[in-house]
Write an enzyme that holds these catalytic residues in place. Sequence first.
Site, short mmCIF file in Angstrom:
data_model
loop_
_atom_site.label_atom_id
_atom_site.label_comp_id
_atom_site.label_asym_id
_atom_site.label_seq_id
_atom_site.Cartn_x
_atom_site.Cartn_y
_atom_site.Cartn_z
N HIS A 99 -4.04 17.87 10.25
CA HIS A 99 -2.69 18.26 10.65
C HIS A 99 -2.77 19.59 11.41
O HIS A 99 -3.56 20.47 11.04
CB HIS A 99 -1.77 18.38 9.43
CG HIS A 99 -0.33 18.50 9.82
ND1 HIS A 99 0.21 19.67 10.28
CD2 HIS A 99 0.65 17.57 9.88
CE1 HIS A 99 1.49 19.47 10.59
NE2 HIS A 99 1.78 18.20 10.35
N GLU A 171 0.89 13.90 17.18
CA GLU A 171 1.93 14.88 16.89
C GLU A 171 1.80 16.06 17.85
O GLU A 171 1.02 16.99 17.58
CB GLU A 171 1.78 15.42 15.46
CG GLU A 171 1.88 14.40 14.37
CD GLU A 171 2.28 15.05 13.05
OE1 GLU A 171 3.32 14.66 12.52
OE2 GLU A 171 1.58 15.95 12.57
P1 13P Z 1 8.78 17.42 11.65
O1 13P Z 1 9.19 15.97 11.49
O2 13P Z 1 9.49 18.33 10.70
O3 13P Z 1 8.85 17.86 13.06
O4 13P Z 1 7.23 17.49 11.20
C1 13P Z 1 6.34 16.59 11.74
C2 13P Z 1 5.05 16.74 11.05
O5 13P Z 1 4.38 17.74 11.16
C3 13P Z 1 4.61 15.62 10.18
O6 13P Z 1 3.29 15.77 9.82
#
Ligand code: 13P
Length: 255
Positions: A99, A171
């Site tokens: 992450h 992400e």
């Molecule tokens: P948000 O949905 O709060 O933007 O976070 C995404 C995330 O980092 C999931 O791992």
Amino acid sequence: MTRRRPLIAGNWKMHQTVASSGTLVVEILAAIPPQAYDEVDVVLCPPFTALAGVALAIEGTGLQLGAQNVSAFDWGPYTGQISAPMLLEFGTRYVIIGHSEVRTQCGETDAGCSAKLRAALQSGMTPILAVGETLAEHEGGLTRQIVGAQVRQAFEGVSAVDAERCVIAYEPIWAIGSGRSDTPEDAAAVIAEIRTLVPGLDRARCLYGGSMKPANAEALLAQPEIDGGLIGGASLDAAAFALLVNLARKAIATR
Ligand code: 13P
């Protein structure tokens, strides 16, 4: 196109105590119709301290358990780390690796992600490898280069059969917690490219993450490349999380 089973995973990050996570699970169970689990994998990734409580609370339901990180090692002098065998004790089936918050706050490297990915695979858990670029990289047109390197290095030495068992979460860092999600077309294009980078990933599930919420999820999930979401903020709200599960069901039904 191969039909991949949709996945909605809630990353609770450093939110929820043992007590409050019990309440949240009860709310989530009440909000999601049990038939949804026949069509969608729904995973909760609470903090380590809440894993045992959440494991008990979801027993016998369709909800599945995930963790937010894992050590590359099974046992040993690794203060502060939690290993795959320890996670398995709670019935943890998924684990988020790489992450962006772990990469930036804890110095996680691509080599570290690779070791963790292989440890998770060996344990039988499903790794969810998170990749993404910063805003500067995005604006500099470097997305594919950055994400490509993250994926290639994490999958170094992983067979096609194992790669297929993994989940990738694209992400974009600038979209996380910002309220500004990527466009569905952009996210789908990056994911389409990710699938070409490593043998086996063409059949792996790929998620979008970054400010995904009921208001934008329908368009994101309408993209055939996007198999679900890794949800931060909206996963802490039972009603919003349940809506996302429902939108994933609908999207798959219309493909
Ligand atoms: P948000 O949905 O709060 O933007 O976070 C995404 C995330 O980092 C999931 O791992």
